[in-house]
Design a protein around this motif. Structure first.
Motif, PDB file in Angstrom:
ATOM      1  N   SER A   1       1.016  -1.241  -0.064  1.00 37.72           N
ATOM      2  CA  SER A   1       0.010   0.002   0.019  1.00 37.72           C
ATOM      3  C   SER A   1       1.011   1.502  -0.014  1.00 37.72           C
ATOM      4  O   SER A   1       1.925   1.224   0.683  1.00 37.72           O
ATOM      5  CB  SER A   1      -0.923   0.011   1.022  1.00 37.72           C
ATOM      6  N   SER A   2       0.368   2.399  -0.606  1.00 37.00           N
ATOM      7  CA  SER A   2       1.350   3.289  -0.868  1.00 37.00           C
ATOM      8  C   SER A   2       1.395   4.161   0.304  1.00 37.00           C
ATOM      9  O   SER A   2       2.415   4.668   0.594  1.00 37.00           O
ATOM     10  CB  SER A   2       0.713   4.197  -2.059  1.00 37.00           C
ATOM     11  N   TYR A   3       0.461   4.151   1.191  1.00 40.05           N
ATOM     12  CA  TYR A   3       0.662   4.841   2.598  1.00 40.05           C
ATOM     13  C   TYR A   3       1.613   4.325   3.395  1.00 40.05           C
ATOM     14  O   TYR A   3       2.403   4.860   4.005  1.00 40.05           O
ATOM     15  CB  TYR A   3      -0.814   4.894   3.419  1.00 40.05           C
ATOM     16  N   LYS A   4       1.513   2.936   3.723  1.00 37.49           N
ATOM     17  CA  LYS A   4       2.567   2.268   4.451  1.00 37.49           C
ATOM     18  C   LYS A   4       4.106   2.365   3.788  1.00 37.49           C
ATOM     19  O   LYS A   4       5.113   2.449   4.355  1.00 37.49           O
ATOM     20  CB  LYS A   4       2.229   0.759   4.460  1.00 37.49           C
ATOM     21  N   TRP A   5       3.902   2.004   2.375  1.00 39.54           N
ATOM     22  CA  TRP A   5       5.373   2.378   1.824  1.00 39.54           C
ATOM     23  C   TRP A   5       5.865   3.603   1.780  1.00 39.54           C
ATOM     24  O   TRP A   5       7.262   3.673   1.861  1.00 39.54           O
ATOM     25  CB  TRP A   5       5.317   1.637   0.214  1.00 39.54           C
ATOM     26  N   ASP A   6       5.129   4.880   1.702  1.00 48.82           N
ATOM     27  CA  ASP A   6       5.768   6.191   1.853  1.00 48.82           C
ATOM     28  C   ASP A   6       6.363   6.400   2.989  1.00 48.82           C
ATOM     29  O   ASP A   6       7.650   6.934   2.982  1.00 48.82           O
ATOM     30  CB  ASP A   6       4.552   7.288   1.533  1.00 48.82           C
ATOM     31  N   ARG A   7       5.830   5.777   4.110  1.00 46.71           N
ATOM     32  CA  ARG A   7       6.403   5.964   5.525  1.00 46.71           C
ATOM     33  C   ARG A   7       7.641   5.167   5.635  1.00 46.71           C
ATOM     34  O   ARG A   7       8.880   5.781   6.101  1.00 46.71           O
ATOM     35  CB  ARG A   7       5.497   5.526   6.512  1.00 46.71           C
TER      36      ARG A   7
ATOM     37  N   SER B   1      11.441   3.233  -4.783  1.00 48.99           N
ATOM     38  CA  SER B   1       9.965   3.358  -5.191  1.00 48.99           C
ATOM     39  C   SER B   1       9.996   1.697  -6.073  1.00 48.99           C
ATOM     40  O   SER B   1       8.763   1.636  -6.468  1.00 48.99           O
ATOM     41  CB  SER B   1       9.576   4.404  -6.091  1.00 48.99           C
TER      42      SER B   1
END
Length: 273
Positions: free
Chosen positions: A127-133, A211
């Motif tokens: 998920s982008s939310y988890k990976w961004d962190r 990324s």
């Protein structure tokens, strides 16, 4: 009964000592850079270790001071914690059973495929939310900069045994066909369509391949290695805890039997019966 209670107290002292490797495994995971970015396993391990320590202390006190209700609490609570620890050990094994690196042509290091890991682990990073962190945490580390300091020549880097995280995050996939300038600077891909990660690569030092799916796979490979190490510690401790618990149950049963027998003898010696 005093002897049995002393045995129970001594056994619980051993249980107190057995909580140390569990807590230590959790603290060790928390200090590893990749685990500190993901924050999944270390806290459950530390919590279970602390709870085992607290319950063992209660059993230790109950054994030496002959507090029956505290011993009963110890037996019930420790059984629950042993079951929880066994479930955690099994869970770690199940989520880390899949996934491994594959060799790249003319390279000593391995490369990693995200799809080879368990679905549960993949969901922790997809998920982008988890990976961004996680990405922000990884990019703030010095793991990629260390490669530039260690390897100047292309062949030296190709012959290096770098970590899965460095392999996935600090360089483009080998199949993209980039030309080496430095471990974190590559130019002129000859096969940019070979993988979507080829298009994700950037020579910007804060971006690199953070990324890329290969970076996520490298992170999971690192986690798998560390979690497996922690799991071995937990398995050994679990076996020891079960042994201590069984001995404690036997000592408690003997203590209660001795108490009942003593009360029975006192009843027989009572002249008013």
């Amino acid at each position: 009964m005093a002897l049995s209670n002393n045995v129970i107290g001594a056994i619980n002292f051993v249980a107190m000592l057995l909580s140390i490797p569990i807590i230590g495994a959790g603290v060790w995971l928390a200090t590893e850079a990749d685990n500190s970015c993901v924050k999944i396993l270390q806290y459950p391990v530390i919590v279970i270790g602390v709870l085992i320590l607290v319950v063992a202390i209660s059993g230790f006190i109950g054994g030496f001071w002959r507090i029956s209700w505290l011993l009963i609490f110890y037996l019930i609570a420790m059984l629950v914690l042993i079951i929880l620890l066994a479930c955690l050990v099994g869970f770690i094994y199940m989520v880390t059973v899949n996934g491994s690196g594959h060799p790249a042509p003319s390279r000593a290091y391995l490369e990693y495929d995200l799809d080879s890991y368990s679905g549960w682990l993949r969901r922790r990073v997809q998920s982008s939310y988890k990976w961004d962190r996680i990405r922000a945490c990884l990019s703030s580390s010095s793991m990629c900069a260390e490669l530039n300091q260690s390897y100047r020549m292309a062949q030296d880097f190709f012959d290096a045994h770098i970590t899965p995280l460095q392999s996935g995050c600090c360089k483009p996939p080998t199949e993209c066909g980039h030309t080496f300038v430095s471990p974190t600077y590559w130019i002129s891909p000859i096969n940019a369509a070979a993988d979507t990660d080829c298009l994700q690569w950037s020579n910007e030092q804060t971006n690199l391949c953070y990324s890329c799916n290969s970076c996520k796979a490298g992170l999971l490979a690192n986690l798998k290695k560390e979690w497996r190490t922690a799991d071995i510690i937990l398995i050994v401790t679990l076996v020891a805890l079960i042994s201590v618990y069984v001995i404690g149950c036997c000592a408690f049963r003997n203590a209660k039997t001795d108490e009942l027998f003593r009360k029975y003898k006192q009843g027989d010696n009572n002249p008013y019966n």
